[in-house]
Design a protein around this motif. Structure first.
Motif, PDB file in Angstrom:
ATOM      1  N   LEU A   1       0.870  -1.339   0.009  1.00  0.00           N
ATOM      2  CA  LEU A   1      -0.041   0.025   0.169  1.00  0.00           C
ATOM      3  C   LEU A   1       0.719   1.107   0.000  1.00  0.00           C
ATOM      4  O   LEU A   1       0.475   2.240  -0.624  1.00  0.00           O
ATOM      5  N   THR A   2       1.891   1.181   0.729  1.00  0.00           N
ATOM      6  CA  THR A   2       2.895   2.343   0.749  1.00  0.00           C
ATOM      7  C   THR A   2       3.428   2.802  -0.581  1.00  0.00           C
ATOM      8  O   THR A   2       3.731   3.983  -0.824  1.00  0.00           O
ATOM      9  N   HIS A   3       3.569   1.801  -1.453  1.00  0.00           N
ATOM     10  CA  HIS A   3       4.267   2.043  -2.777  1.00  0.00           C
ATOM     11  C   HIS A   3       3.179   2.106  -3.933  1.00  0.00           C
ATOM     12  O   HIS A   3       3.360   1.999  -5.058  1.00  0.00           O
ATOM     13  N   ALA A   4       1.851   2.382  -3.326  1.00  0.00           N
ATOM     14  CA  ALA A   4       0.803   2.532  -4.451  1.00  0.00           C
ATOM     15  C   ALA A   4       0.863   3.479  -5.350  1.00  0.00           C
ATOM     16  O   ALA A   4       0.425   3.655  -6.647  1.00  0.00           O
ATOM     17  N   ALA A   5       1.467   4.648  -4.863  1.00  0.00           N
ATOM     18  CA  ALA A   5       1.754   5.808  -5.759  1.00  0.00           C
ATOM     19  C   ALA A   5       2.402   5.467  -7.036  1.00  0.00           C
ATOM     20  O   ALA A   5       2.535   6.379  -7.713  1.00  0.00           O
ATOM     21  N   ASN A   6       3.323   4.465  -6.833  1.00  0.00           N
ATOM     22  CA  ASN A   6       4.126   4.070  -8.085  1.00  0.00           C
ATOM     23  C   ASN A   6       3.617   3.351  -9.021  1.00  0.00           C
ATOM     24  O   ASN A   6       4.336   3.179 -10.164  1.00  0.00           O
TER      25      ASN A   6
ATOM     26  N   ARG B   1      -8.613  -0.942   0.885  1.00  0.00           N
ATOM     27  CA  ARG B   1      -7.491   0.138   1.025  1.00  0.00           C
ATOM     28  C   ARG B   1      -6.760   0.249  -0.109  1.00  0.00           C
ATOM     29  O   ARG B   1      -6.613   1.483  -0.718  1.00  0.00           O
ATOM     30  N   TYR B   2      -6.260  -0.968  -0.714  1.00  0.00           N
ATOM     31  CA  TYR B   2      -5.268  -1.022  -2.000  1.00  0.00           C
ATOM     32  C   TYR B   2      -6.290  -0.314  -3.135  1.00  0.00           C
ATOM     33  O   TYR B   2      -5.789   0.419  -3.811  1.00  0.00           O
ATOM     34  N   TYR B   3      -7.370  -0.716  -3.316  1.00  0.00           N
ATOM     35  CA  TYR B   3      -8.449  -0.527  -4.577  1.00  0.00           C
ATOM     36  C   TYR B   3      -8.619   1.238  -4.460  1.00  0.00           C
ATOM     37  O   TYR B   3      -8.417   1.708  -5.411  1.00  0.00           O
ATOM     38  N   HIS B   4      -8.721   1.629  -3.199  1.00  0.00           N
ATOM     39  CA  HIS B   4      -8.925   3.028  -2.930  1.00  0.00           C
ATOM     40  C   HIS B   4      -7.682   3.997  -3.531  1.00  0.00           C
ATOM     41  O   HIS B   4      -7.840   5.067  -3.963  1.00  0.00           O
ATOM     42  N   ALA B   5      -6.561   3.418  -2.900  1.00  0.00           N
ATOM     43  CA  ALA B   5      -5.323   3.995  -3.235  1.00  0.00           C
ATOM     44  C   ALA B   5      -5.116   3.997  -4.736  1.00  0.00           C
ATOM     45  O   ALA B   5      -4.489   4.940  -5.406  1.00  0.00           O
ATOM     46  N   LEU B   6      -5.426   3.044  -5.574  1.00  0.00           N
ATOM     47  CA  LEU B   6      -5.086   2.964  -6.875  1.00  0.00           C
ATOM     48  C   LEU B   6      -5.941   3.697  -7.625  1.00  0.00           C
ATOM     49  O   LEU B   6      -5.749   4.579  -8.612  1.00  0.00           O
ATOM     50  N   LYS B   7      -7.371   3.736  -7.202  1.00  0.00           N
ATOM     51  CA  LYS B   7      -8.460   4.388  -7.836  1.00  0.00           C
ATOM     52  C   LYS B   7      -8.107   5.973  -7.523  1.00  0.00           C
ATOM     53  O   LYS B   7      -8.210   6.781  -8.396  1.00  0.00           O
TER      54      LYS B   7
END
Length: 656
Positions: free
Chosen positions: A580-585, A608-614
């Motif tokens: 999750l921490t690296h989702a911005a990449n 949480r991962y879906y929200h970060a990517l979306k």
């Protein structure tokens, strides 16, 4: 293979060998797409292979057959109309089964039956629920339970949780339904269960002494049982119960106790978890033995650096049988009391080679062994090994081949950047290519891919993809140091091995290195999320039932307490090692698959991962399966498994 070819699956999933080694009874699991259900029925086959199998029962879910020592009866578990399994008995020669346990006494079902040596009693475990829960009335009436169809789960009283371990994936809550040991006389006019254990403890893995006077079992009854993973081997009087006698010293995680043939020893499976009793990662389960009379300590029979013994543990010719992970194979070995990890003693090989002996699907009688073994052409066949050699008694792989094309496994061995060998396989579709390529990553991580027909690889190859998969460091089957290597920095240490395997496979000119996808579940989902957040090698990814955020995983997973509540990892480490921490990449399109009732990697991990990517505009979708747990891809409803396959193929077809 197409997703709907699941309908052709026929897989033996448990066996029982008669004491004279002449007859094998096994359960055969099949898929009914019309009813969106699995069926399991008992079949009987001569152990000499002189005749094909014949069907013994016609229930919807008949499992775990056990032939009585006098060879007259078969006990088994049967689930009727979706209700919890109860114990049934029938003549070995065939006939109408009858129930010996009921929902009024065991409202949430029973465990596997185990016959006494004289064939007069059956021992088993069953969870004992609190009254007012799991469909029972709040006020007890007499000796048993009153069923209450109106008492749905949302109408139950609240649970007060005081311990770390209070629920488990695909089981549910533990604190209000502890498993206890029962015996029953199956041939009595009115069989009545007798409960031998009591208290707020779990009791599992019951077995009889040769004289029928005692039962061995596993339990954690020590004061620190909620903060360690250790437990003990106990014995108890098989007639009166009473206070159990503890054999081991609470320094091991134990399982599957079984008496030696003369009754003087108890063999068991055990893991040494270090001084804390919690150092579980990649610890090899071993074969252990201890004198029944307490005259000496437990002694390990298998080398902890070599043998990765699996969950099955049963009687052998002179000792005990184990399934052992070995470079993608699961072999069957026998350890004896004369074996010793400090000497040159070696186990006896019973079934070896490039095959996969199914754990918990093995039985022995005299010098003969019956097992279920899979290979490249079969999901599992019933085999018997004795003095005359090995015989395969079924042909379900041949029947599968008549309906579905099977693609061969090509063995790979790559070199990681540090020179370490990485073992794996390539399954390719037909034709010259160039084929798009999928890197598939297994869960665990202390598990292995291996030498057996694998529906995942076959379905993707059937759709035109080359599939690369293997056992990087962290996997089982290659020694202790191989498994332990990734501890402390899983993503960083696993990635080079996975890339090494992929790049080695891409030397094949029929593979297209510009069209790459990656997928995996559980730990494989973690690594999928990690790879796309720390590189841009892949055009598309499918992350399934993944750990994406270690901090919340610790507080929500059924096993999270082991990682956080006990080890106390610091939050900076949690963050740095979380995908999750690296989702911005992430720039790779990601399909997230999760089950709503997953207690191992809870749903919030996907959300949480879906929200970060979306939020960052990454092409992403989330596929959620209602009513399913962590094992959905293997044991979920057939319609859900097909929908999952179709969604994965659709995703990769879009981008590859």
């Amino acid at each position: 293979m197409k997703p709907t070819d699941l309908a052709h699956l026929q897989v033996p999933d448990s066996v029982s060998l008669s004491p004279d080694a002449r007859t094998v009874v096994f359960a055969l699991r099949t898929v009914d797409l019309a009813k969106d259900a699995y069926h399991s029925r008992l079949w009987r086959v001569p152990a000499d292979g002189s005749a094909p199998p014949t069907q013994l029962t016609r229930g919807d879910r008949d499992t775990d057959p056990q032939i009585s020592p006098d060879q007259r009866w078969v006990a088994f578990r049967r689930a009727v109309n979706g209700e919890p399994s109860q114990l049934y008995v029938m003549p070995l020669d065939g006939g109408e089964p009858w129930a010996i346990t009921t929902r009024e006494r065991h409202p949430i079902g029973v465990g596997v039956p185990v016959w006494s040596p004289d064939s007069t009693r059956i021992a088993y475990t069953a969870r004992v629920p609190e009254h007012g829960r799991y469909g029972t009335a709040l006020d007890p009436e007499g000796d048993g339970y009153t069923l209450d169809k109106e008492r749905r789960p949302e109408k139950e009283l609240p649970r007060r949780v005081k311990v770390w371990r209070y629920r488990f994936d695909d089981v549910g809550y533990l604190i209000d339904r502890r498993p206890h040991i029962f015996t029953i006389e199956p041939l009595a006019t009115e069989p009545k269960p007798r409960q031998l254990t009591e208290g707020d403890f779990d009791h599992n893995s019951v077995s009889w002494s040769p004289d029928g006077r005692s039962l061995a079992f596993i339990s954690a009854r020590h004061d620190e049982r909620d903060t360690t993973l250790t437990n003990d081997v106990f014995v108890i009087d098989a007639s009166d119960g009473g206070e159990p006698r503890q054999l081991t010293d609470t320094t091991l995680s134990c399982d599957f106790p079984i008496f030696s043939r003369d009754g003087s020893l108890v063999y068991f499976a055990g893991r040494d978890l270090g001084e804390s009793g919690r150092d579980w990662f990649a610890r090899h389960t071993g074969a252990w033995v201890i004198p029944l009379d307490g005259s000496g300590p437990a002694r390990r029979l298998s080398d902890p650096d070599v043998y990765t013994l699996d969950v099955y543990f049963g009687p052998g010719r002179d000792g005990v049988l184990y399934t052992n992970h070995n470079r993608g194979a699961v072999e069957l070995l026998e350890f004896t009391a004369s074996s010793n990890s400090n000497s040159s003693g070696e186990p006896r090989a019973v079934i070896t080679g490039n095959r996969w002996v199914t754990p918990a699907c093995t039985d022995a009688a005299g010098d003969a062994v019956a097992a279920v073994a899979a290979d490249q052409s079969s999901f599992g066949e019933v085999v018997v090994v004795d003095a005359a050699g090995e015989r395969v008694l079924t042909s379900y792989g041949k029947q599968w081949a008549e309906t579905t094309t099977t693609y061969p496994m090509e063995e790979l061995e790559a070199s990681a950047p540090d020179g370490y060998p990485v073992h794996g396989w390539l399954v390719k579709p037909e034709g010259p290519g160039p084929h798009p390529v999928l890197l598939m990553i297994h869960g665990g991580p202390f598990a292995q891919y291996g030498w057996k027909l694998f529906d995942e690889a076959q379905a993707y190859a059937g759709a035109g993809y080359a599939v690369v998969y293997g056992n990087p460091r962290g996997s089982s089957g290659y020694g202790y140091q191989h498994g332990k290597y990734i501890e402390g920095d899983v993503g960083v240490r696993s990635a080079p091995d996975l890339y090494a395997l992929l790049h080695h496979a891409l030397k094949d000119p029929s593979l297209d290195g510009t069209r790459l996808g990656v997928l995996g579940g559980s730990h494989g989902g973690f690594m999928t999320s990690w790879l796309v957040g720390n590189g841009d090698r892949f055009r598309a990814a499918v992350s399934e039932r993944a750990v994406n955020a270690i901090d919340s995983f610790i507080g929500t997973s059924d096993v999270g307490w082991i990682f956080g509540g006990v080890y106390g990892w610091d939050t900076e480490t949690h963050a740095q090692q979380s995908p999750l921490t690296h989702a911005a990449n992430v720039r790779t399109p990601v399909l997230i698959i999760h089950s709503e009732n997953d207690f191992r990697c809870p749903l919030e991990q996907a959300q949480r991962y879906y929200h970060a990517l979306k939020w960052r505009g990454v092409p992403t979708e989330m596929l959620l399966f209602p009513g399913e747990g962590h094992e959905m891809s293997r044991t979920g409803l057939p319609s859900h498994r097909i929908a999952r396959f179709e969604a994965i193929l659709d995703w990769f077809n879009r981008y590859l």
